[in-house]
Enzyme design. Structure first.
Site, short mmCIF file in Angstrom:
data_model
loop_
_atom_site.label_atom_id
_atom_site.label_comp_id
_atom_site.label_asym_id
_atom_site.label_seq_id
_atom_site.Cartn_x
_atom_site.Cartn_y
_atom_site.Cartn_z
N PRO A 211 0.85 -1.19 0.00
CA PRO A 211 0.00 0.00 0.00
C PRO A 211 0.89 1.24 0.00
O PRO A 211 1.63 1.46 0.95
CB PRO A 211 -0.79 -0.14 1.30
N GLN B 211 -4.93 -1.34 4.40
CA GLN B 211 -3.93 -1.19 5.45
C GLN B 211 -4.33 -0.03 6.35
O GLN B 211 -4.71 1.04 5.88
CB GLN B 211 -2.54 -0.96 4.89
N CYS C 148 5.79 1.94 8.70
CA CYS C 148 5.96 3.23 8.05
C CYS C 148 6.98 4.07 8.82
O CYS C 148 6.82 4.31 10.02
CB CYS C 148 4.64 3.97 7.95
N LYS D 27 2.45 -5.61 8.63
CA LYS D 27 3.66 -5.27 7.88
C LYS D 27 4.58 -4.54 8.84
O LYS D 27 4.15 -3.64 9.56
CB LYS D 27 3.34 -4.35 6.70
#
Length: 193
Positions: free
Chosen positions: A14, A67, A97, A136
């Site tokens: 994403p 996500q 992130c 993730k």
């Protein structure tokens, strides 16, 4: 999505400003796959709903994987349930992130250094929804704080559907080389895809 398979050999990450609806429809034209919607902020989702505005979740089609990122296990579970009720087919929790605004919000890769909160988030979201949940992450915050093995173990223990690994640390951002050897090591002993 054409495929009902949970884990597909062709997947996209994403990416904000990239994996929009037009991109995903183009990718589907090349065949079956697992195409993630751009990540959605839990706070943004809940604020839009509270203000009766069109929330950011309108960017996905029924059944698509979405996500989600945020700092609060309770709010993340609430956001995941809203997305499920609106048709999301899968929730992926962003714990990788590295960007400054996500890091400062104690979300994304910040969770690599707060494994108890990461566990609580996985547990709360998993119990809030019936659709598959995955995560993730990165390999760690920096070279001296590699937590990917612990994160994988928590993902397994909490029943995550699969575990995506970005082979860089948070401090690397998007520079340098991805550590494929470490990814291989993580996958070798994993009980989940």
């Amino acid at each position: 999505m054409k495929s009902n398979r949970l884990f597909h050999p062709i997947m996209t990450s994403p990416l904000a400003g990239v994996t929009d609806l037009a991109f995903r429809e183009t990718m589907r034209g090349f065949g079956d796959g697992f195409y993630f919607v751009e990540m959605i902020s839990t706070h943004s989702l809940l604020n839009h709903i509270a203000q009766k505005k069109n929330p950011p979740h309108e960017r996905f089609l029924p059944g698509e994987p979405v996500q989600l990122f945020g700092d609060s296990p309770d709010l993340m579970a609430e956001g995941a349930k809203i997305l499920e009720d609106r048709g999301a087919g899968h929730i992926n929790i962003n714990m990788g992130c590295p960007v400054k605004k996500v890091w400062k919000a104690c979300a994304g890769a910040q969770l690599m250094s707060d494994l108890s909160r990461a566990r609580e988030m996985m547990e709360r979201i998993k119990s809030a929804v019936k659709i598959p949940v995955s995560i993730k992450s990165r390999i760690g915050v920096n070279d001296s704080d590699i937590t990917v093995f612990k994160m994988r173990d928590i993902a397994q223990e909490t029943g995550m559907a699969f575990f995506c690994v970005h082979g860089r640390t948070r401090s690397q951002m998007y520079s340098g080389k991805s550590n494929w050897d470490l990814i291989t090591e993580v996958a070798k002993d994993s009980r989940i895809p």
